[in-house]
Enzyme design. Structure first.
Site, PDB file in Angstrom:
ATOM      1  N   SER A 242      41.124  31.174  40.049  1.00 29.01           N
ATOM      2  CA  SER A 242      39.677  30.978  39.914  1.00 29.01           C
ATOM      3  C   SER A 242      39.203  31.514  38.566  1.00 29.01           C
ATOM      4  O   SER A 242      39.781  32.472  38.044  1.00 29.01           O
ATOM      5  CB  SER A 242      38.910  31.700  41.026  1.00 29.01           C
ATOM      6  OG  SER A 242      38.878  33.097  40.787  1.00 29.01           O
ATOM      7  N   ASP A 243      38.176  30.898  38.024  1.00 26.59           N
ATOM      8  CA  ASP A 243      37.486  31.550  36.920  1.00 26.59           C
ATOM      9  C   ASP A 243      36.843  32.825  37.492  1.00 26.59           C
ATOM     10  O   ASP A 243      36.778  33.015  38.709  1.00 26.59           O
ATOM     11  CB  ASP A 243      36.439  30.622  36.287  1.00 26.59           C
ATOM     12  CG  ASP A 243      36.130  31.017  34.838  1.00 26.59           C
ATOM     13  OD1 ASP A 243      36.372  32.189  34.469  1.00 26.59           O
ATOM     14  OD2 ASP A 243      35.639  30.154  34.073  1.00 26.59           O
ATOM     15  N   TRP A 244      36.395  33.712  36.625  1.00 32.33           N
ATOM     16  CA  TRP A 244      35.978  35.044  37.054  1.00 32.33           C
ATOM     17  C   TRP A 244      34.707  34.984  37.915  1.00 32.33           C
ATOM     18  O   TRP A 244      33.624  34.733  37.416  1.00 32.33           O
ATOM     19  CB  TRP A 244      35.803  35.924  35.806  1.00 32.33           C
ATOM     20  CG  TRP A 244      37.063  36.676  35.454  1.00 32.33           C
ATOM     21  CD1 TRP A 244      37.169  38.023  35.239  1.00 32.33           C
ATOM     22  CD2 TRP A 244      38.402  36.170  35.312  1.00 32.33           C
ATOM     23  NE1 TRP A 244      38.492  38.366  34.996  1.00 32.33           N
ATOM     24  CE2 TRP A 244      39.257  37.259  35.035  1.00 32.33           C
ATOM     25  CE3 TRP A 244      38.985  34.909  35.436  1.00 32.33           C
ATOM     26  CZ2 TRP A 244      40.646  37.120  34.859  1.00 32.33           C
ATOM     27  CZ3 TRP A 244      40.352  34.762  35.259  1.00 32.33           C
ATOM     28  CH2 TRP A 244      41.154  35.863  34.972  1.00 32.33           C
ATOM     29  N   ASP A 245      34.924  35.176  39.207  1.00 32.13           N
ATOM     30  CA  ASP A 245      33.859  35.052  40.207  1.00 32.13           C
ATOM     31  C   ASP A 245      33.390  33.613  40.418  1.00 32.13           C
ATOM     32  O   ASP A 245      32.253  33.383  40.837  1.00 32.13           O
ATOM     33  CB  ASP A 245      32.660  35.958  39.889  1.00 32.13           C
ATOM     34  CG  ASP A 245      32.949  37.410  40.274  1.00 32.13           C
ATOM     35  OD1 ASP A 245      34.051  37.695  40.782  1.00 32.13           O
ATOM     36  OD2 ASP A 245      32.058  38.257  40.067  1.00 32.13           O
TER      37      ASP A 245
END
Ligand SMILES: *[C@@H]1O[C@H](CO)[C@@H](O)[C@H](O)[C@H]1NC(C)=O
Ligand SMILES: *[C@@H]1O[C@H](CO)[C@@H](O)[C@H](O)[C@H]1NC(C)=O
Ligand SMILES: *[C@@H]1O[C@H](CO)[C@@H](O)[C@H](O)[C@H]1NC(C)=O
Ligand SMILES: *[C@@H]1O[C@H](CO)[C@@H](O)[C@H](O)[C@H]1NC(C)=O
Ligand SMILES: *[C@@H]1O[C@H](CO)[C@@H](O)[C@H](O)[C@H]1NC(C)=O
Ligand SMILES: *[C@@H]1O[C@H](CO)[C@@H](O)[C@H](O)[C@H]1NC(C)=O
Ligand SMILES: *[C@@H]1O[C@H](CO)[C@@H](O)[C@H](O)[C@H]1NC(C)=O
Ligand SMILES: *[C@@H]1O[C@H](CO)[C@@H](O)[C@H](O)[C@H]1NC(C)=O
Ligand SMILES: *[C@@H]1O[C@H](CO)[C@@H](O)[C@H](O)[C@H]1NC(C)=O
Length: 896
Positions: free
Chosen positions: A319-322
């Site tokens: 995933s991208d960050w959050d």
């Protein structure tokens, strides 16, 4: 798709907001809607028109919807190139306990360890966990590293060897710092609109140039023993509203939804991702935005069907960050690793970690899905040889101090955190060469190359000189002071030094015995006019910057507000050229800028686009200005006269009546030059354009048909999901070890209660959802017709024609020419011409070289939404060869 009668149809946005804000008190009805949004797409409030299988056409994107696709495909142990890696990964995963497998998939939390992302470890087996580090142009947050040219700049070299070498050297630097996963390269954003803030991190709005660049970069990084994470998958084309959040002017706004039809997805945005998968990318990062109204990191159609199914991706989705917004839903929709692990930075809570452990032992997620995530992560590890290359991180992202906290957020583990390992080797040499080779000569009335005997050289522009705060003086390069050699945001690294254009030109002039003066204040009119009048040669440096949306520079929240040159640069050029009839303009920019106010001025005798060249900026531009390097770069995008020529604008303000701004990609495949060609707009400088200090001519086109078999759809069934573990569902086995030293806010896999609901810390725990049909089905599944190997059906790469042409250097100096091959597919919804191949040839004066290029089945096919496969249409197809998208002197019909 839920059994409870509770209604939450009008607050999908609300759910996402609360998940991000971790406001548990209100999250009741809204977690439900997040799940609805995630996978139970038939009750999505926007879901009336299916897009995907059988698709729709551009212009029919209202109510865009992303159909469900389950189960999530498991690794194919016979996938080309992956067999050894998958076998080793499966052997490793078989030894793991449930908690250890959860550890590999879940980040430990923001600022929990040395890298921007770190997974848990497997201490029992001495396995340290993964370190993932930005960026696509070098190692972020570290010293003694190189600052390479940005992706959108190296693209202008059109040189496969430079793409590969840059990738390899970046990989070597990451490896030397102890990084397992380099968070790059970028092909999303592709560059739908030139104002998109992060376009410069990627290569080009042309999918073929981007595809070739990403493939060579992936190979380079991975040959150096580091996993490449190709990002951001997919349709992440703007910074505004990329994630759900609160905005000063608008209140809460849910993530923008990029709505695209199936044909455009395949022919444009997915294309370079397919090339990255074919090149073996070990990881792909799912993006922040929604696509067709479903968050990408929980979009089963894009992750399960397209990426792991059709494209046969064997690595892991991170995933991208959050960018993860749900637990079970994202697991079933194919996410394999969550970063940075905590659902909100430093919240101490996670959609995975304990929740993933719970979702296995409560039977919601089959263990084979977790095993598959762990297998994919370890397969990437073995694929690139991390077992041979791994070292512990010897730097710390959160401090440049030698001693400090190992766990920065918790402020514990004081000790040696930075060994200041110099990983640069002699990479500066290649960086200088690459930056010079990526410089594009746009105009030259004989002013260039400079001879070195200029009487009176004057350099103008803030963009020529130093940032008064130092080259790294603004965090993440979040300002536009001094010469621009990198955009801003996470896609950056620290400069080891930055050779400014003024430094390099001063050296040059001083060593030639000339005189040189400069003004680096763009508004010092008195001094500017005085020196312009004296100059025999004026070199004016101007720029335009952009970056990632968490930093705003001069009112630009990541995305550019306009396409004009910054800091009054346009006026500067006009004022200098009003007094000096030999004004040379050098542009450092993230993409196209408006130059039509001066490009035709007779006093502007040369214009160069130098992109974002990295640490050797000044040396590289001096090499070109003084003729040591004959420019051979070509534009990787189009220079127009007006932002609207490029197509629909970015969304800067939410649209009333929609919680998620609806960004309909109604232009279809017509972006950049394809839009200009379609609308018959004359660009200032077209895609593929670039001059040289010599001239070339094209002749002798030959096209020969190559015998290739018929195209057969991939058929049959996959293997059933491999069963690598059969863990107990007894919660007492997964409790916190009594002897563990807890690091504050760190994400662990353990449960803190044998009462599962208590352990989940989730008021919605155990609500009796019905998950999508087939999501837990581990039986053999039908193969996808357009699939069959990494990147898609291998027969798409069958060569159908081979093409040769003769390129002659008609001048008196050696030069490089990028010969370009375009195809007209001939249909009413096809671009006038579309790039399909190119080669950069170095040719001695008076000599000729042969351009060779293959045309594959993929190159002449269109995506057919009915058969869900690539087909060659009956329209007459033409091949063109020439020096730019609009200078195509050679053409021939293709006869099939
Ligand atoms: C797509 O169209 C084909 C042919 O019309 C049909 O057989 C198939 O069921 C359709 N698929 C979906 C998912 O609608
Ligand atoms: C999970 O990872 C953490 C952090 O590296 C480590 O402390 C813990 O022991 C690991 N747990 C297991 C079960 O391996
Ligand atoms: C589990 O996930 C839910 C959201 O789905 C979250 O509210 C909760 O805090 C998480 N639990 C833990 C222990 O991280
Ligand atoms: C330097 O950057 C700061 C921060 O963006 C900005 O406020 C200032 O105007 C800049 N100075 C110059 C001379 O551009
Ligand atoms: C465009 O944006 C730049 C950078 O913020 C600014 O300097 C310039 O004045 C703007 N141009 C116009 C025409 O608004
Ligand atoms: C070009 O420069 C000369 C000075 O050399 C000046 O007299 C003339 O006005 C300039 N022309 C333009 C179009 O700016
Ligand atoms: C440019 O201006 C200089 C004087 O400043 C003059 O000697 C020269 O002839 C001019 N060149 C052209 C092409 O007008
Ligand atoms: C904690 O206890 C377990 C089981 O008794 C043991 O295997 C493990 O090595 C211990 N860990 C530490 C850090 O002492
Ligand atoms: C299983 O665990 C997950 C993660 O905590 C939770 O979201 C889900 O509601 C649970 N399902 C059941 C049926 O208990």
């Amino acid at each position: 798709m839920r059994k409870s009668g509770r209604s939450c149809t009008h607050d999908a946005w609300f759910g996402a907001f609360l998940l991000v804000a971790v406001s548990l008190s209100q999250s009741h009805q809204c977690l439900l809607s997040a799940l609805v949004d995630a996978h139970a797409l038939t009750v999505n409030k926007y879901s009336t028109t299916p897009i995907g299988p059988n698709g729709t056409t551009p212009g029919d994107l209202n109510n865009a919807y992303s159909p469900p696709y389950y189960p999530s495909p498991w690794v194919d142990s016979s996938a080309a190139g992956w067999t050894d890696a998958v076998a080793k990964a499966q052997a490793f995963v078989r030894q793991l306990t449930l908690l250890e497998k959860v550890n590999l998939t879940t980040g430990v939390g923001w600022e929990g360890e040395a890298c921007v992302g770190n997974t848990g470890a497997v201490p029992r087996l001495g396995f340290p966990g993964f370190c993932a580090q930005d960026s696509p142009l070098g190692v972020r947050f570290a010293d003694y590293v190189s600052a390479f040219p940005a992706g959108g700049t190296i693209a202008a070299s059109w040189d496969r060897g430079e793409f590969y070498r840059r990738g390899y050297q970046m990989g070597v630097e990451h490896r030397g710092k102890g990084v397992d996963v380099q968070l790059g390269p970028v092909v999303g954003p592709l560059g739908r609109n030139p104002k998109g803030g992060r376009n410069w991190e990627g290569f080009s709005p042309d999918p073929i140039l981007s595809g070739i660049a990403v493939a060579e970069t992936v190979k380079g990084i991975q040959d150096a023993g580091v996993i490449a994470c190709t990002k951001h998958y997919i349709l992440n084309e703007q910074e505004h509203f990329r994630s759900p959040g609160d905005f000063e002017d608008f209140g809460f706004v849910d993530a923008v939804s990029s709505n695209v039809d199936d044909k455009t997805l395949h022919e444009l945005y997915l294309w370079p991702f397919a090339d990255a998968v074919r090149a073996g990318t070990g990881s792909i990062m799912c993006s922040y935005n929604k696509a067709n109204n479903s968050q990408v990191c929980q979009n089963s159609y894009l992750q399960n069907y397209i990426l792991k199914g059709e494209l046969g991706f064997q690595g892991f989705i991170m995933s991208d960050w959050d960018a993860q917004h749900s637990g079970v839903a994202s697991t079933l929709a194919g996410l394999d690793m969550t970063m940075p692990g905590d659902s909100d930075f430093d919240s101490g809570f996670s959609f995975w970690g304990p929740n993933l452990t719970l979702s296995i032992i409560n039977g919601t997620v089959p263990e084979w899905r977790l095993d598959d995530a762990a297998t994919r992560i370890m397969a990437a590890y073995y694929l690139v040889g991390r077992d041979r290359h791994a070292i512990s991180p010897n730097f710390n992202s959160w401090s440049r101090d030698t001693y400090g906290y190992q766990h920065a957020f918790a402020q514990v583990g004081y000790g040696l955190i930075n060994q200041h390992v110099d990983v640069r080797a002699d990479h500066y040499k290649a960086i200088r060469v690459a930056s010079a080779k990526s410089t594009v000569l746009l105009k030259n009335n004989g002013a260039l190359p400079l001879k070195g005997n200029e009487k009176n050289t004057v350099v103008f522009g803030q963009d020529a000189g130093d940032n008064q705060y130092g080259p790294n003086g603004c965090a993440d390069r979040g300002c536009d002071n001094g010469t621009l050699a990198m955009g801003w945001g996470s896609g950056t690294s620290d400069f080891p030094y930055l050779v400014t254009p003024l430094d390099a030109i001063k050296n040059e002039v001083a060593s030639n015995g000339g005189i040189l003066q400069s003004v680096t204040d763009n508004y010092a009119w008195t001094q500017i006019v005085a020196l312009a009048q004296q100059a025999s040669t004026a070199i004016v440096f101007v720029n335009a910057d952009s970056g990632e949306g968490y930093i705003t520079v001069d009112g630009n929240m990541g995305d550019r507000n306009n396409l004009t040159i910054w800091q009054g640069g346009e006026t500067l050029v006009r004022n200098v050229s009003a007094y000096c009839n030999n004004t040379i303009v050098v542009i450092h920019s993230v993409g196209p800028v408006l130059v039509d106010s001066f490009s035709n001025s007779e006093n502007v005798t040369a214009i160069l686009w130098a992109g974002l060249p990295g640490q050797e900026s000044g040396n590289a531009i001096a090499d070109v200005l003084y003729g040591r390097v004959n420019p051979g770069g070509k534009l990787p995008f189009t220079f127009g006269t007006n932002a609207s020529e490029y197509g629909p604008d970015l969304i800067y303000e939410p649209i009333a009546g929609h919680d998620s701004p609806q960004d309909n990609f109604e232009e279809g495949v017509f972006i950049d030059y394809r839009a200009f060609d379609q609308k018959n707009i004359t660009p200032v400088y077209e895609f593929g354009f670039g001059l040289s200090y010599t001239t070339f001519s094209y002749s002798n086109l030959k096209v020969s048909k190559v015998a290739a078999g018929a195209y057969s759809p991939n058929t049959g069934l996959t293997q059933p999901a491999p069963i690598l573990g059969n863990s107990s569902h007894d919660a007492s086995q997964y409790q916190w070890p009594s002897n563990l030293t807890y690091v504050n806010k760190y994400i662990y896999p353990y449960l803190n209660s044998t009462n599962l609901k208590d352990a989940s810390h989730d008021p919605e725990y155990g609500l009796d959802y019905t998950y999508p049909d087939g999501a837990t089905d581990g039986s053999a599944q039908p193969k996808i017709a357009a699939g069959g190997g990494p990147g898609g059906n291998p027969q798409l790469w069958d060569v159908l024609f081979s093409v040769t042409a003769t390129i002659t250097n008609n001048g008196t100096v050696v030069g490089d020419e990028v010969a370009q091959l375009y195809i007209s597919l001939g249909g009413p919804s096809d671009p006038v011409v579309a790039l399909r191949n190119f080669d950069r040839l170095s040719i001695a004066p008076g000599k000729s070289a042969t351009f060779y290029a293959d045309i594959t089945r993929r190159d002449v096919s269109n995506w057919d939404t009915i058969s869900q496969n690539w087909v060659i249409s009956n329209y007459t197809k033409t091949v063109h060869v020439g020096s730019s998208s609009r200078k195509l002197p050679l053409s021939a019909k293709l006869s099939f």
